[in-house]
Design a protein around this motif. Structure first.
Motif, PDB file in Angstrom:
ATOM      1  N   ASP A 204      -2.912   0.100  -4.953  1.00 52.74           N
ATOM      2  CA  ASP A 204      -2.459  -0.681  -5.617  1.00 52.74           C
ATOM      3  C   ASP A 204      -0.764  -0.857  -5.910  1.00 52.74           C
ATOM      4  O   ASP A 204      -0.871  -2.074  -6.721  1.00 52.74           O
ATOM      5  CB  ASP A 204      -2.993   0.429  -6.855  1.00 52.74           C
ATOM      6  CG  ASP A 204      -4.458  -0.275  -6.991  1.00 52.74           C
ATOM      7  OD1 ASP A 204      -5.069  -0.772  -6.300  1.00 52.74           O
ATOM      8  OD2 ASP A 204      -5.578   0.821  -8.107  1.00 52.74           O
ATOM      9  N   GLN A 205      -0.198   0.246  -5.014  1.00 56.95           N
ATOM     10  CA  GLN A 205       1.014  -0.727  -5.194  1.00 56.95           C
ATOM     11  C   GLN A 205       1.988  -1.863  -4.258  1.00 56.95           C
ATOM     12  O   GLN A 205       1.155  -2.376  -3.544  1.00 56.95           O
ATOM     13  CB  GLN A 205       1.553   0.984  -4.262  1.00 56.95           C
ATOM     14  CG  GLN A 205       1.437   1.778  -5.163  1.00 56.95           C
ATOM     15  CD  GLN A 205       1.483   2.414  -6.495  1.00 56.95           C
ATOM     16  OE1 GLN A 205       2.168   2.256  -6.923  1.00 56.95           O
ATOM     17  NE2 GLN A 205       0.264   2.960  -6.982  1.00 56.95           N
ATOM     18  N   ASP A 206       2.651  -2.140  -4.515  1.00 57.49           N
ATOM     19  CA  ASP A 206       3.742  -3.597  -4.232  1.00 57.49           C
ATOM     20  C   ASP A 206       3.970  -3.159  -2.575  1.00 57.49           C
ATOM     21  O   ASP A 206       4.271  -1.786  -2.109  1.00 57.49           O
ATOM     22  CB  ASP A 206       4.754  -3.514  -5.148  1.00 57.49           C
ATOM     23  CG  ASP A 206       4.480  -4.197  -6.181  1.00 57.49           C
ATOM     24  OD1 ASP A 206       3.537  -4.527  -6.767  1.00 57.49           O
ATOM     25  OD2 ASP A 206       5.627  -4.250  -7.433  1.00 57.49           O
ATOM     26  N   GLY A 207       3.655  -4.064  -1.879  1.00 57.92           N
ATOM     27  CA  GLY A 207       4.020  -3.677  -0.374  1.00 57.92           C
ATOM     28  C   GLY A 207       2.497  -3.003   0.506  1.00 57.92           C
ATOM     29  O   GLY A 207       2.362  -2.638   2.016  1.00 57.92           O
TER      30      GLY A 207
ATOM     31  N   ASP B 232      -0.903  -3.667   2.178  1.00 56.72           N
ATOM     32  CA  ASP B 232      -1.478  -4.802   2.343  1.00 56.72           C
ATOM     33  C   ASP B 232      -3.339  -4.976   2.877  1.00 56.72           C
ATOM     34  O   ASP B 232      -2.928  -3.935   4.357  1.00 56.72           O
ATOM     35  CB  ASP B 232      -0.391  -5.438   3.447  1.00 56.72           C
ATOM     36  CG  ASP B 232      -1.223  -6.665   3.727  1.00 56.72           C
ATOM     37  OD1 ASP B 232      -2.339  -6.825   3.799  1.00 56.72           O
ATOM     38  OD2 ASP B 232      -0.182  -7.458   4.113  1.00 56.72           O
TER      39      ASP B 232
ATOM     40  N   LYS C 202       6.380   8.285  -7.042  1.00 56.11           N
ATOM     41  CA  LYS C 202       5.561   7.578  -8.090  1.00 56.11           C
ATOM     42  C   LYS C 202       4.700   8.662  -9.440  1.00 56.11           C
ATOM     43  O   LYS C 202       4.934   9.380  -9.815  1.00 56.11           O
ATOM     44  CB  LYS C 202       4.029   7.125  -8.050  1.00 56.11           C
ATOM     45  CG  LYS C 202       4.534   5.841  -6.524  1.00 56.11           C
ATOM     46  CD  LYS C 202       5.320   4.822  -6.238  1.00 56.11           C
ATOM     47  CE  LYS C 202       5.114   4.534  -4.648  1.00 56.11           C
ATOM     48  NZ  LYS C 202       5.814   3.732  -4.915  1.00 56.11           N
TER      49      LYS C 202
END
Length: 340
Positions: free
Chosen positions: A156-159, A161, A176
């Motif tokens: 779910d983290q930005d970055g 893919d 985090k």
């Protein structure tokens, strides 16, 4: 004219009511899925699979086993569209989060052997992560198995893919803020199982999948379950597609690969207890669930056992995107109605 318009409005209201009151449909499901739900139920699983491939599913494999009856495996659509290879029953497939059942079973067995303590902290097993995972000294293995740790989900983290193999997972997973205090809530997190695998590796002194092979797969005579696409013949691996793209995502290394038959036999043993000793079963019953779904780019799966009807059904579909998760759930529920 006005009467016809009123009739149309009434018909529309009836359709909406049917959709909103049906347990198999979500309120915001696309209309094509609502219409699929209302289609007459075919007489056979084969006909339902043919219908599925005409309504957005590229390929599908279904394993059904009821009571003491022999299992049946069905396949329809494409194994590989580009090469025009039809789907076949013993194809390999990325089972995604269904693999958590295998991990949890391994944790239960290692706990029964005294090699793991479910109430010991993450920090006690992986002290190097004490400063990288918030509350590592208060998070227990049990909380991690049950998704009650508060550790953020790295997917779910930005970055993150889904379409990349070379991501720095540690960078995504660690350092985090916690989602919540350990044990106070539930939030599904793939990071929990990433860490559990590392804990098992540390305790065993070798790769945890070898333990799963020796203590779960081989005793069940399962020889078509692997921990990576890199360990299989790629020709047997079903292609994976995302709606709107021509790419085949089979090359992505996204965890466990198996056949519907292997997953079905494992799931039956998990549910009837034959996978475990009595002590292991007692541990597992209080630890984790007995069914699971899975999703990675191009691959969606469902594995469930209904004790009331003694029906075990595993479904693999190689099409994701555009709310196809709803469609695959509809297909799964319709198949259960057909066989029962």
């Amino acid at each position: 004219m006005k009467k016809n318009q009123n009739n149309k409005k009434i018909l529309l209201k009836v359709l909406i009511a049917l959709v909103l009151t049906s347990s198999g449909i979500y309120i915001f499901a696309p209309w094509q899925f609502a219409l699929y739900y209302l289609k007459p139920l075919p007489l056979s699983v084969e006909d339902e699979l043919a219908l599925a491939t005409k309504n957005g599913i590229d390929g599908i494999i279904v394993y059904i086993q009821q009571g003491d009856q022999p299992a049946n495996v069905y396949a329809a659509g494409w194994h590989n569209k580009a090469k025009a290879i039809p789907a076949f029953p013993d194809a390999l497939f990325k089972i995604a989060s269904i693999a958590k059942l295998y991990d949890a079973a391994a944790v239960a067995k290692l706990t029964a052997e005294g090699k793991l303590d479910l109430d010991a902290s993450l920090a006690s097993y992986l002290p190097e992560l004490s400063l990288r995972i918030e509350n590592a000294d208060a998070i227990t293995l049990r909380m991690m198995v049950q998704h009650r740790s508060g550790i953020p989900n790295f997917t779910d983290q930005d970055g993150f893919d889904w379409a990349k193999n070379d991501l720095d997972i540690d960078k995504l997973a660690f350092d985090k803020p916690a989602d919540f205090a350990p044990g106070t809530a539930y939030a599904y997190s793939n990071t929990n199982y990433l860490l559990l695998q590392r804990v098992m590796n540390r305790v065993l002194g070798y790769n945890y999948f070898t333990y799963i092979q020796n203590n779960i797969l081989l005793p069940l005579d399962l020889h078509d379950t692997y921990n990576s696409v890199n360990a299989v013949n790629s020709n047997r691996l079903m292609s994976g597609y995302y709606v709107g793209y021509n790419d085949d995502f089979k090359y992505l290394d996204q965890g466990f690969v198996s056949t519907a038959r292997d997953v079905g036999i494992f799931l039956k043993a998990l549910n009837d207890g034959s996978l475990f000793t009595e002590t292991e079963m007692q541990i597992y019953q209080q630890l984790y669930v007995f069914e699971h779904t899975g999703w990675v780019l191009g691959y969606s799966s469902i594995a469930r056992y209904d004790k009331e009807t003694q029906t075990l059904a595993v479904q693999f579909t190689n099409t994701t995107g555009n709310d196809t998760v709803l469609l695959t759930q509809l297909i799964y529920n319709r198949i259960l109605k057909i066989v029962n």
